[in-house]
Design a protein around this motif. Structure first.
Motif, PDB file in Angstrom:
ATOM      1  N   HIS A 199       6.454   6.476  -7.581  1.00 56.66           N
ATOM      2  CA  HIS A 199       5.533   7.543  -7.171  1.00 56.66           C
ATOM      3  C   HIS A 199       4.057   7.191  -7.356  1.00 56.66           C
ATOM      4  N   PHE A 200       3.739   6.337  -8.316  1.00 57.73           N
ATOM      5  CA  PHE A 200       2.341   5.967  -8.541  1.00 57.73           C
ATOM      6  C   PHE A 200       1.966   4.729  -7.734  1.00 57.73           C
ATOM      7  N   LEU A 201       2.773   3.651  -7.873  1.00 55.99           N
ATOM      8  CA  LEU A 201       2.504   2.430  -7.115  1.00 55.99           C
ATOM      9  C   LEU A 201       3.098   2.472  -5.713  1.00 55.99           C
ATOM     10  N   LYS A 202       4.021   3.411  -5.462  1.00 53.62           N
ATOM     11  CA  LYS A 202       4.689   3.522  -4.166  1.00 53.62           C
ATOM     12  C   LYS A 202       5.470   2.251  -3.829  1.00 53.62           C
ATOM     13  N   ILE A 203       6.138   1.688  -4.836  1.00 53.58           N
ATOM     14  CA  ILE A 203       7.003   0.520  -4.640  1.00 53.58           C
ATOM     15  C   ILE A 203       8.418   0.928  -5.006  1.00 53.58           C
ATOM     16  N   LYS A 204       9.358   0.730  -4.111  1.00 56.36           N
ATOM     17  CA  LYS A 204      10.739   1.115  -4.386  1.00 56.36           C
ATOM     18  C   LYS A 204      11.697   0.195  -3.642  1.00 56.36           C
ATOM     19  N   LYS A 205      12.955   0.260  -4.053  1.00 55.40           N
ATOM     20  CA  LYS A 205      13.990  -0.552  -3.414  1.00 55.40           C
ATOM     21  C   LYS A 205      14.198  -0.110  -1.963  1.00 55.40           C
ATOM     22  N   GLU A 206      14.688  -1.044  -1.177  1.00 48.43           N
ATOM     23  CA  GLU A 206      14.968  -0.849   0.253  1.00 48.43           C
ATOM     24  C   GLU A 206      13.691  -0.720   1.086  1.00 48.43           C
ATOM     25  N   GLN A 207      12.531  -0.892   0.441  1.00 47.87           N
ATOM     26  CA  GLN A 207      11.270  -0.862   1.162  1.00 47.87           C
ATOM     27  C   GLN A 207      11.066  -2.184   1.884  1.00 47.87           C
ATOM     28  N   LEU A 208      10.461  -2.141   3.082  1.00 40.38           N
ATOM     29  CA  LEU A 208      10.176  -3.375   3.801  1.00 40.38           C
ATOM     30  C   LEU A 208       9.314  -4.286   2.943  1.00 40.38           C
ATOM     31  N   PHE A 209       9.651  -5.550   2.892  1.00 36.48           N
ATOM     32  CA  PHE A 209       8.916  -6.487   2.059  1.00 36.48           C
ATOM     33  C   PHE A 209       7.608  -6.882   2.734  1.00 36.48           C
ATOM     34  N   ASP A 210       6.504  -6.651   2.018  1.00 35.62           N
ATOM     35  CA  ASP A 210       5.174  -7.054   2.472  1.00 35.62           C
ATOM     36  C   ASP A 210       4.386  -7.449   1.232  1.00 35.62           C
ATOM     37  N   LEU A 211       4.302  -8.747   0.952  1.00 33.72           N
ATOM     38  CA  LEU A 211       3.719  -9.227  -0.296  1.00 33.72           C
ATOM     39  C   LEU A 211       2.248  -8.844  -0.417  1.00 33.72           C
ATOM     40  N   LYS A 212       1.507  -8.889   0.669  1.00 34.83           N
ATOM     41  CA  LYS A 212       0.085  -8.538   0.613  1.00 34.83           C
ATOM     42  C   LYS A 212      -0.101  -7.078   0.199  1.00 34.83           C
ATOM     43  N   LYS A 213       0.723  -6.183   0.772  1.00 33.96           N
ATOM     44  CA  LYS A 213       0.621  -4.772   0.418  1.00 33.96           C
ATOM     45  C   LYS A 213       1.074  -4.536  -1.022  1.00 33.96           C
ATOM     46  N   ILE A 214       2.095  -5.276  -1.455  1.00 35.83           N
ATOM     47  CA  ILE A 214       2.587  -5.136  -2.824  1.00 35.83           C
ATOM     48  C   ILE A 214       1.510  -5.530  -3.821  1.00 35.83           C
ATOM     49  N   LYS A 215       0.800  -6.613  -3.545  1.00 33.62           N
ATOM     50  CA  LYS A 215      -0.268  -7.056  -4.445  1.00 33.62           C
ATOM     51  C   LYS A 215      -1.375  -6.015  -4.534  1.00 33.62           C
ATOM     52  N   SER A 216      -1.723  -5.398  -3.406  1.00 38.34           N
ATOM     53  CA  SER A 216      -2.771  -4.369  -3.427  1.00 38.34           C
ATOM     54  C   SER A 216      -2.306  -3.144  -4.213  1.00 38.34           C
ATOM     55  N   LYS A 217      -0.999  -2.864  -4.169  1.00 38.80           N
ATOM     56  CA  LYS A 217      -0.474  -1.712  -4.921  1.00 38.80           C
ATOM     57  C   LYS A 217      -0.456  -1.981  -6.418  1.00 38.80           C
ATOM     58  N   THR A 218      -0.047  -3.185  -6.826  1.00 38.56           N
ATOM     59  CA  THR A 218       0.004  -3.480  -8.257  1.00 38.56           C
ATOM     60  C   THR A 218      -1.389  -3.546  -8.866  1.00 38.56           C
ATOM     61  N   GLU A 219      -2.405  -3.791  -8.043  1.00 40.81           N
ATOM     62  CA  GLU A 219      -3.783  -3.738  -8.549  1.00 40.81           C
ATOM     63  C   GLU A 219      -4.154  -2.332  -9.016  1.00 40.81           C
ATOM     64  N   GLN A 220      -3.431  -1.325  -8.515  1.00 42.10           N
ATOM     65  CA  GLN A 220      -3.694   0.054  -8.925  1.00 42.10           C
ATOM     66  C   GLN A 220      -3.289   0.307 -10.379  1.00 42.10           C
TER      67      GLN A 220
END
Length: 565
Positions: A199-220
């Motif tokens: 809910h905070f990082l908006k990262i969950k299983k079965e989500q389409l893999f996009d490493l660039k977007k994941i990195k921007s989310k973990t920066e949060q």
């Protein structure tokens, strides 16, 4: 004499670079002066240490010309003009302006092509030749966002279309299946609350893999004060699964905040002390919860006790709950008890909205109710809505909050033994740090509240004044039905641990029980020191209203210490 000659020869060999390390120069020309200027604009290196370096530089120039559209450029000669000078001639030939790129509309969405070209048609799009390389990178990146990290984008069947254009076919290799996040592994802080991933990082299983977007989310994670990212996330690809590894560490997020203030009592001419304690416990149960305990006692015989708890993402939903209890006592005049229950929804890492109910009960403690007719027993019940924006900078221990906006409105009824009356209230608290350069900044805060009612009681008025509102005045010494305050500081950071600042505060308030309106001013100076125990702040301020003259005896000194543990 002969030994001296040998010694001089050795010194010359060891320390003379001019005789053995000659520099070579390179000049490059084209078939005419106009095209020679194009080569000169590339800013190629003219000084080289050997012939191999010259050959490398000529190849670099050819590649740059190719990207500009001179795809048929050709080196005609490399000629030695002297022992240290070389000359090269490159024929640029015809410049190609555009690339007509044909594509299969079933393989790529037209919206992606519109990111790189303004001329997109049903079966081809047009690119400026100088933009081809960057356009392919963008197309590849956009396809990767759709869970296809191993796609390959390239041009094939390249040929001349006409005198100034090329044509090619865009081929995309989709040999790999679309990738989703199959597993999320947290390293370092294994007990990190999983609800914050969803809910905070908006990262969950079965989500389409996009490493660039994941990195921007973990920066949060920088917006959380109880966890830090150790290093960027990594991915393990196997034939049938995609595992995401996130590296975290638990941070010290509990805080203890307090201050001691003292000043001269105008009536007794004695020194009065006041202060408060503010304890915050955050994420001690690895749930992301927070608990606060607050107590304040000031020189006006006023006492405040407050406790609240916030539970985020209850039952793994995006909804959280906030509960609060506040008790205020004014000497032997009255007590007021506030209770509230609110639900909050975290829109993203910075934005949050609230909705709930606030109940208030106030009791007159005076033995003779006629002693002060403006203090009466009452009960209120408000329905509230609020919005919060927070931009923290937890890596800056001196100024951990860069900007904030909190707006709240409430509406309801006040009941007494005699009648029932509609009321509403509006509050705002906003602050911002304007960074001028590394050492200099300007801090500004706006804080205000308005109680809207047909009649007012003294024991329901808003209270302000002191270190957390307008400085130079006693804590909670000012009563108002409406007030607004602007706090400003010019800050100069001496180093990473010490800063000094000015103080200039201005305020306005109305008290409709007394039918008064006043303007207030506070000015002074202060400093902050980051010690091993925490952040120690010192403020010296003098407060006055528009109808009184300056008195040094009205000055207030405030000390506060915020410690993390």
């Amino acid at each position: 004499m002969q030994k001296t000659s040998y010694l001089l020869l050795i010194i010359y060999v060891l320390f003379s670079s001019n005789g053995f390390c000659q520099q070579l120069t390179l000049d490059i020309e084209a078939e005419n002066d106009v095209k020679t200027k194009i080569i000169d604009s590339l800013g190629y290196l003219k000084i080289h240490k050997d012939y191999a370096s010259i050959k490398t530089e000529i190849n670099i120039v050819q590649n740059k010309l190719f990207r500009l559209g001179y795809v048929e450029n050709e080196v005609k000669r490399i000629k030695k003009k002297s022992d240290t000078s070389f000359y090269s001639k490159i024929h640029l030939k015809t410049k190609l302006d555009s690339l007509y790129t044909y594509y299969n509309k079933n393989s790529i969405d037209k919206s992606i092509l519109k990111l790189v070209s303004k001329n997109v048609f049903d079966d081809y799009f047009i690119l400026n030749f100088s933009e081809v390389e960057n356009a392919l990178k963008i197309i590849n990146s956009e396809i990767s966002k759709k869970g296809l990290p191993f796609n390959k984008v390239q041009l094939s069947e390249i040929k001349i279309k006409d005198n100034s254009n090329l044509q090619a076919y865009l081929t995309i290799d989709f040999s790999e299946r679309q990738r989703n996040i199959d597993n999320i592994v947290i390293k370092g802080y294994e007990k990190f609350p999983r609800s914050f991933l969803k809910h905070f990082l908006k990262i969950k299983k079965e989500q389409l893999f996009d490493l660039k977007k994941i990195k921007s989310k973990t920066e949060q994670l920088n917006n959380l004060n109880f966890a830090n990212e150790i290093k960027p996330p990594e991915v393990l690809f196997s034939k049938d699964s995609t595992s995401l590894y996130i590296y975290l560490e638990k941070a010290n997020s509990n805080t203890f905040d307090g201050f001691l203030g003292f000043g001269t009592n105008e009536e007794t001419n004695k020194l009065d002390f006041d202060g408060y304690l503010n304890l915050k416990l955050i994420n001690n149960l690895n749930y992301g919860e927070s608990f606060r305990l607050f107590y304040k006692s000031d020189e006006n015989d006023q006492q405040t006790f407050e406790t609240d708890i916030s539970l985020p993402y209850i039952f793994n939903t995006p909804i959280g709950i906030d509960l609060l209890l506040r008790i205020f006592k004014k000497d032997s005049s009255f007590t007021t008890v506030n209770q509230s229950a609110r639900l909050h929804y975290q829109i993203n890492s910075k934005h949050k909205i609230y909705g709930g109910i606030v109940s208030t009960e106030s009791n007159n403690l005076l033995s003779d109710n006629n002693t002060n007719a403006s203090i009466l027993d009452y009960k209120t019940q408000y329905y509230t809505l609020a919005y919060q924006f927070l931009q923290p900078q937890y890596n800056n221990l001196l100024f951990p909050l860069k900007s904030k906006l909190y707006i709240e409105t409430g509406f309801g009824n006040r009941k007494t033994d005699l009648n029932k009356q509609s009321q509403s209230q509006f509050s705002i608290d906003a602050l911002k740090i304007f960074q001028l350069n590394i050492k200099n900044s300007v801090f500004m805060r706006i804080n205000g509240s308005n109680l809207i009612s047909d009649t007012f009681f003294e024991n329901e008025l808003l209270r302000f004044g002191g270190i957390n509102s307008i400085r130079g005045f006693e804590e909670n010494s000012l009563f108002a039905s409406l007030f607004g305050i602007i706090n400003t500081e010019y800050r100069f950071q001496l180093n990473n641990n010490i800063y000094i600042h000015s103080i200039f505060d201005a305020g306005y308030f109305e008290n409709k029980t007394l039918n008064t309106k006043e303007k207030l001013y506070g000015y002074g100076f202060g400093f902050g020191i980051l010690t091993k125990s925490g952040l120690l702040r010192f403020n010296y301020a003098n407060g006055k209203n528009e109808n009184t003259s300056f008195k040094l005896s009205n000055s207030k000194i405030h000390l506060s210490l915020t410690a993390n543990f």
